[in-house]
Enzyme design. Structure first.
Site, PDB file in Angstrom:
ATOM      1  N   GLU A 249      55.821  29.447  68.743  1.00  0.00           N
ATOM      2  CA  GLU A 249      54.552  29.078  69.379  1.00  0.00           C
ATOM      3  C   GLU A 249      53.748  30.346  69.633  1.00  0.00           C
ATOM      4  O   GLU A 249      54.095  31.153  70.496  1.00  0.00           O
ATOM      5  CB  GLU A 249      54.807  28.348  70.700  1.00  0.00           C
TER       6      GLU A 249
ATOM      7  N   ARG B  91      45.992  33.526  73.163  1.00  0.00           N
ATOM      8  CA  ARG B  91      45.534  34.328  74.307  1.00  0.00           C
ATOM      9  C   ARG B  91      44.975  35.671  73.880  1.00  0.00           C
ATOM     10  O   ARG B  91      44.483  36.425  74.710  1.00  0.00           O
ATOM     11  CB  ARG B  91      46.700  34.571  75.283  1.00  0.00           C
TER      12      ARG B  91
ATOM     13  N   LYS C 205      55.132  18.983  77.276  1.00  0.00           N
ATOM     14  CA  LYS C 205      55.533  20.266  77.843  1.00  0.00           C
ATOM     15  C   LYS C 205      55.392  20.142  79.363  1.00  0.00           C
ATOM     16  O   LYS C 205      54.327  19.738  79.848  1.00  0.00           O
ATOM     17  CB  LYS C 205      54.598  21.341  77.290  1.00  0.00           C
TER      18      LYS C 205
END
Length: 202
Positions: free
Chosen positions: A40, A44, A127
Protein backbone atom coordinates in the site's frame (compact mmCIF):
# COMPACT_ATOMS: atom_id res chain seq x y z
CA UNK A 1 -8.31 -10.49 -7.52
CA UNK A 2 -10.96 -9.10 -5.16
CA UNK A 3 -10.32 -7.25 -1.90
CA UNK A 4 -10.94 -10.38 0.21
CA UNK A 5 -8.25 -12.31 -1.70
CA UNK A 6 -5.86 -9.36 -1.43
CA UNK A 7 -6.40 -9.17 2.35
CA UNK A 8 -5.74 -12.91 2.72
CA UNK A 9 -2.47 -12.82 0.74
CA UNK A 10 -0.30 -11.98 3.77
CA UNK A 11 -0.96 -11.15 7.42
CA UNK A 12 0.62 -7.68 7.12
CA UNK A 13 0.08 -5.02 4.45
CA UNK A 14 3.04 -2.61 4.52
CA UNK A 15 1.91 1.02 4.70
CA UNK A 16 4.54 2.72 2.58
CA UNK A 17 5.55 6.38 2.43
CA UNK A 18 7.93 7.05 -0.50
CA UNK A 19 9.82 10.35 -0.63
CA UNK A 20 12.24 9.32 -3.39
CA UNK A 21 11.01 7.24 -6.33
CA UNK A 22 14.45 5.62 -6.56
CA UNK A 23 13.65 3.82 -3.28
CA UNK A 24 10.45 2.27 -4.63
CA UNK A 25 11.73 -0.76 -6.54
CA UNK A 26 14.37 -1.95 -4.03
CA UNK A 27 11.84 -1.57 -1.20
CA UNK A 28 9.20 -3.53 -3.12
CA UNK A 29 11.70 -6.24 -4.07
CA UNK A 30 12.74 -6.69 -0.42
CA UNK A 31 9.15 -6.83 0.86
CA UNK A 32 8.04 -9.32 -1.81
CA UNK A 33 11.13 -11.47 -1.17
CA UNK A 34 10.10 -11.60 2.48
CA UNK A 35 6.57 -12.73 1.59
CA UNK A 36 4.69 -9.43 1.81
CA UNK A 37 3.35 -9.08 -1.73
CA UNK A 38 0.53 -6.60 -1.06
CA UNK A 39 2.00 -3.09 -0.99
CA UNK A 40 0.00 0.00 0.00
CA UNK A 41 1.72 3.16 -1.25
CA UNK A 42 0.24 6.15 0.56
CA UNK A 43 -0.56 9.23 -1.52
CA UNK A 44 1.14 11.43 1.07
CA UNK A 45 4.15 12.47 -1.02
CA UNK A 46 4.73 13.87 -4.52
CA UNK A 47 6.63 10.67 -5.40
CA UNK A 48 3.73 8.31 -4.59
CA UNK A 49 2.15 7.92 -8.04
CA UNK A 50 5.51 7.38 -9.74
CA UNK A 51 6.36 4.86 -6.99
CA UNK A 52 3.18 2.90 -7.74
CA UNK A 53 4.12 2.75 -11.44
CA UNK A 54 7.66 1.62 -10.58
CA UNK A 55 6.65 -1.00 -8.00
CA UNK A 56 4.21 -2.59 -10.42
CA UNK A 57 7.21 -3.78 -12.43
CA UNK A 58 8.39 -5.92 -9.50
CA UNK A 59 7.37 -9.58 -10.11
CA UNK A 60 4.84 -10.81 -7.57
CA UNK A 61 3.98 -7.37 -6.18
CA UNK A 62 0.32 -6.37 -5.78
CA UNK A 63 0.49 -2.58 -5.62
CA UNK A 64 -2.27 -0.33 -4.36
CA UNK A 65 -2.78 3.27 -3.31
CA UNK A 66 -3.48 4.34 0.25
CA UNK A 67 -4.59 7.66 1.75
CA UNK A 68 -7.09 8.07 -1.08
CA UNK A 69 -9.32 10.83 0.31
CA UNK A 70 -11.55 11.68 -2.65
CA UNK A 71 -12.48 10.98 -6.25
CA UNK A 72 -9.57 13.02 -7.74
CA UNK A 73 -7.10 10.85 -5.75
CA UNK A 74 -8.95 7.71 -6.87
CA UNK A 75 -8.69 8.71 -10.52
CA UNK A 76 -4.97 9.54 -10.24
CA UNK A 77 -4.26 6.25 -8.46
CA UNK A 78 -6.13 4.24 -11.09
CA UNK A 79 -4.29 6.08 -13.87
CA UNK A 80 -1.00 5.12 -12.19
CA UNK A 81 -2.07 1.47 -12.25
CA UNK A 82 -3.07 0.94 -8.61
CA UNK A 83 -4.52 -2.57 -8.22
CA UNK A 84 -6.46 -1.74 -5.06
CA UNK A 85 -7.52 1.40 -3.18
CA UNK A 86 -7.35 2.13 0.54
CA UNK A 87 -8.96 5.19 2.11
CA UNK A 88 -8.77 6.54 5.67
CA UNK A 89 -12.55 7.00 5.76
CA UNK A 90 -15.67 6.44 3.67
CA UNK A 91 -17.85 8.96 1.88
CA UNK A 92 -20.75 8.11 -0.40
CA UNK A 93 -19.10 9.91 -3.32
CA UNK A 94 -15.77 8.08 -3.02
CA UNK A 95 -17.47 4.76 -2.29
CA UNK A 96 -19.74 4.98 -5.32
CA UNK A 97 -16.83 5.99 -7.58
CA UNK A 98 -14.67 3.08 -6.37
CA UNK A 99 -17.52 0.59 -6.79
CA UNK A 100 -18.27 1.97 -10.28
CA UNK A 101 -14.58 1.62 -11.21
CA UNK A 102 -14.67 -2.04 -10.20
CA UNK A 103 -11.41 -1.69 -8.25
CA UNK A 104 -10.84 -3.65 -5.02
CA UNK A 105 -11.60 -1.07 -2.32
CA UNK A 106 -10.75 -1.04 1.40
CA UNK A 107 -12.39 2.00 3.01
CA UNK A 108 -11.57 3.16 6.51
CA UNK A 109 -14.20 2.85 9.24
CA UNK A 110 -14.16 3.85 12.91
CA UNK A 111 -17.79 3.37 13.99
CA UNK A 112 -21.02 1.51 13.23
CA UNK A 113 -22.36 4.29 11.00
CA UNK A 114 -19.31 3.99 8.73
CA UNK A 115 -19.83 0.22 8.43
CA UNK A 116 -23.54 0.66 7.64
CA UNK A 117 -22.70 3.23 4.94
CA UNK A 118 -20.28 0.71 3.45
CA UNK A 119 -22.81 -2.11 3.55
CA UNK A 120 -25.33 0.09 1.71
CA UNK A 121 -22.71 0.45 -1.05
CA UNK A 122 -22.20 -3.32 -1.18
CA UNK A 123 -18.90 -3.24 0.74
CA UNK A 124 -18.08 -5.59 3.62
CA UNK A 125 -14.28 -5.43 3.85
CA UNK A 126 -12.96 -2.49 5.84
CA UNK A 127 -9.85 -0.87 7.25
CA UNK A 128 -10.33 -0.15 10.98
CA UNK A 129 -8.58 3.21 11.35
CA UNK A 130 -7.00 4.66 13.40
CA UNK A 131 -6.99 1.30 15.15
CA UNK A 132 -5.31 2.10 18.45
CA UNK A 133 -6.62 5.67 18.76
CA UNK A 134 -10.17 4.48 17.96
CA UNK A 135 -10.22 2.17 20.99
CA UNK A 136 -7.97 -0.72 20.04
CA UNK A 137 -9.02 -4.36 19.90
CA UNK A 138 -11.88 -4.02 22.45
CA UNK A 139 -13.48 -1.39 20.20
CA UNK A 140 -13.17 -3.54 17.09
CA UNK A 141 -14.60 -6.58 18.92
CA UNK A 142 -17.63 -4.51 19.96
CA UNK A 143 -18.02 -3.07 16.44
CA UNK A 144 -17.64 -6.42 14.68
CA UNK A 145 -20.27 -8.17 16.79
CA UNK A 146 -23.39 -6.83 14.96
CA UNK A 147 -21.74 -7.15 11.54
CA UNK A 148 -20.86 -10.83 11.19
CA UNK A 149 -20.38 -10.62 7.42
CA UNK A 150 -17.64 -7.96 7.70
CA UNK A 151 -13.89 -8.50 7.82
CA UNK A 152 -11.24 -5.98 8.81
CA UNK A 153 -7.67 -4.74 8.36
CA UNK A 154 -6.76 -2.70 11.46
CA UNK A 155 -4.23 0.05 10.70
CA UNK A 156 -2.78 2.81 12.86
CA UNK A 157 -0.59 2.04 15.84
CA UNK A 158 -0.09 -1.61 14.83
CA UNK A 159 3.37 -2.99 15.57
CA UNK A 160 5.18 -6.30 15.60
CA UNK A 161 4.41 -6.49 19.33
CA UNK A 162 0.62 -6.10 19.13
CA UNK A 163 -0.09 -7.50 15.63
CA UNK A 164 -0.46 -11.13 16.84
CA UNK A 165 -3.26 -10.12 19.24
CA UNK A 166 -5.17 -8.41 16.42
CA UNK A 167 -4.60 -11.30 14.01
CA UNK A 168 -5.93 -13.79 16.57
CA UNK A 169 -9.38 -12.15 16.28
CA UNK A 170 -11.26 -14.06 13.56
CA UNK A 171 -12.81 -11.07 11.71
CA UNK A 172 -9.30 -9.62 11.20
CA UNK A 173 -7.84 -10.90 7.92
CA UNK A 174 -4.66 -8.80 8.05
CA UNK A 175 -3.20 -5.70 9.63
CA UNK A 176 -1.62 -2.62 8.09
CA UNK A 177 1.73 -1.46 9.43
CA UNK A 178 4.58 0.86 8.61
CA UNK A 179 7.19 -0.89 10.76
CA UNK A 180 8.08 -3.26 7.89
CA UNK A 181 8.86 -0.39 5.49
CA UNK A 182 10.99 2.17 7.32
CA UNK A 183 11.44 5.53 5.62
CA UNK A 184 14.62 6.47 3.77
CA UNK A 185 16.96 4.53 1.52
CA UNK A 186 15.99 0.86 1.82
CA UNK A 187 18.34 -1.61 3.48
CA UNK A 188 17.13 -4.57 1.44
CA UNK A 189 18.45 -7.30 3.74
CA UNK A 190 16.97 -5.66 6.84
CA UNK A 191 13.59 -5.05 5.18
CA UNK A 192 13.41 -8.59 3.84
CA UNK A 193 14.09 -9.85 7.38
CA UNK A 194 11.32 -7.61 8.79
CA UNK A 195 8.96 -8.84 6.07
CA UNK A 196 9.76 -12.50 6.76
CA UNK A 197 9.10 -11.98 10.47
CA UNK A 198 5.79 -10.25 9.68
CA UNK A 199 4.77 -12.96 7.19
CA UNK A 200 5.23 -15.54 9.95
CA UNK A 201 2.78 -13.81 12.30
CA UNK A 202 -0.33 -15.65 11.07
Amino acid sequence: MNIDAIMRTAPVIPVIVIDDVDHAVPLAEALVAGGLRVLEVTLRTPAALAAIRAMKQVPGAIVGAGTVTGVPDLNKALAAGAEFIVSPGLTDKLGKAAVAAGVPFLPGIANAGDIMRGLELGLDRFKFFPAMAAGGLPALKALAAPFGQCRFCPTGGISLDNAPEWLAFDPVLCVGGSWVSPKGAPDKAAIEALAREAFGLR
